[in-house]
Design a protein around this motif. Structure first.
Motif, PDB file in Angstrom:
ATOM      1  N   TYR B  36       0.841  -1.189   0.000  1.00 57.55           N
ATOM      2  CA  TYR B  36       0.000   0.000   0.000  1.00 57.55           C
ATOM      3  C   TYR B  36       0.883   1.249   0.000  1.00 57.55           C
ATOM      4  CZ  TYR B  36      -4.246  -2.621   1.273  1.00 57.55           C
ATOM      5  OH  TYR B  36      -5.328  -3.476   1.283  1.00 57.55           O
ATOM      6  N   GLN B  38       0.745   5.212   1.353  1.00 53.18           N
ATOM      7  CA  GLN B  38      -0.002   6.093   2.248  1.00 53.18           C
ATOM      8  C   GLN B  38       0.599   7.488   2.171  1.00 53.18           C
ATOM      9  OE1 GLN B  38      -0.018   5.071   6.477  1.00 53.18           O
ATOM     10  NE2 GLN B  38      -2.055   5.949   6.711  1.00 53.18           N
ATOM     11  N   LYS B  41      -3.546  10.123   4.626  1.00 53.08           N
ATOM     12  CA  LYS B  41      -4.250   9.277   5.593  1.00 53.08           C
ATOM     13  C   LYS B  41      -4.569   7.894   5.046  1.00 53.08           C
ATOM     14  CE  LYS B  41      -6.412  12.737   8.536  1.00 53.08           C
ATOM     15  NZ  LYS B  41      -7.709  13.221   9.080  1.00 53.08           N
ATOM     16  N   ALA B  42      -5.403   7.825   4.000  1.00 49.16           N
ATOM     17  CA  ALA B  42      -5.895   6.518   3.543  1.00 49.16           C
ATOM     18  C   ALA B  42      -4.816   5.769   2.764  1.00 49.16           C
ATOM     19  CB  ALA B  42      -7.128   6.693   2.664  1.00 49.16           C
ATOM     20  N   PRO B  43      -4.398   4.590   3.233  1.00 42.96           N
ATOM     21  CA  PRO B  43      -3.516   3.755   2.406  1.00 42.96           C
ATOM     22  C   PRO B  43      -4.234   3.365   1.122  1.00 42.96           C
ATOM     23  CG  PRO B  43      -3.577   2.970   4.689  1.00 42.96           C
ATOM     24  CD  PRO B  43      -4.669   3.983   4.551  1.00 42.96           C
TER      25      PRO B  43
END
Lengths: 113, 115
Positions: B36, B38, B41-43
């Protein structure tokens, strides 16, 4: 196509208080997982919900509880807040529990003072 | 207990450089490894690898898994300032006989790309 949404964005609470965080999964997803990410660390798994039941749980105390609603949205509740609970709380959704590809929301930043 | 370790913890490069990020794991009954990115905030999901030796590619990013040596690498070629982010590696294991998709993350690699 709506992605994963979370509310609120930021929250400030005092030690000992209780907090509820909310999550709506990506359209078509029925499985929701919650993660806690402390500053400078990777996310840590709290628990996963499917069919309104908690299916798997990480190493978090009973102060952390959750719920999933018939529309697949979910809540994370934390009781008796401690300073150490300050973190970014991430919600992730997937098509169903056996699908490992998870999509994350923007998170809720919780600060406990 | 499942364990995922990423290295290096941070990396500073200049635009155009190629970088290699590492992820090693010790888990019971490995199922898949995910990468992922990042930024704030959101991966955001990059790759999922399940089989050894099969490279996954997306533009300038590529990744491969070695299930014998228990590691994965993420390569980024011709880096750009927009690649600056935390890169997270996560593993799905099946320790308890269930495969409910619990992700165990490493601590992440902070990549900074200077112009």
């Amino acid at each position: 196509d709506a992605g994963v949404t979370q509310s609120p964005t930021h929250l400030i609470k005092t030690r000992g208080q209780q907090v509820t965080l909310r999550c709506s999964p990506k359209s078509g997803h029925d499985t929701v997982s919650w993660y806690q990410q402390a500053l400078g660390q990777g996310p840590q798994f709290i628990f996963q919900y499917y069919e309104e039941e908690e299916r798997q749980r990480g190493n978090f105390p009973d102060r952390f509880s959750g719920h999933q609603f018939p529309n697949y949205s979910s809540e994370l509740n934390v009781n008796a807040l401690l300073l150490g609970d300050s973190a970014l709380y991430l919600c992730a959704s997937s098509l169903y529990p056996g699908v490992y590809e998870q999509y994350f929301g923007p998170g809720t930043r919780l600060t406990v003072t | 207990e499942d364990k995922v370790v990423q290295s290096p913890l941070s990396l500073v490069v200049h635009e155009g450089d190629t970088v290699t990020l590492n992820c090693s794991y010790e888990v019971t009954n490995f199922r898949s490894l995910l990468w992922y990115k990042q930024e704030k905030k959101a991966p955001t999901f990059l790759f999922m690898l399940t089989s050894s030796g099969i490279e996954k590619k997306s533009g300038r990013l590529s990744s491969i898994l070695d299930k014998k040596e228990l590691f994965s690498i993420l390569n980024i070629t011709a880096t750009q300032t927009g690649d600056s982010a935390v890169y997270l590696c996560a593993v799905v294991a099946n320790a308890g006989g269930t495969s409910y998709g619990k992700l165990t993350f490493g601590q992440g690699t902070i990549l900074t790309v200077h112009p």
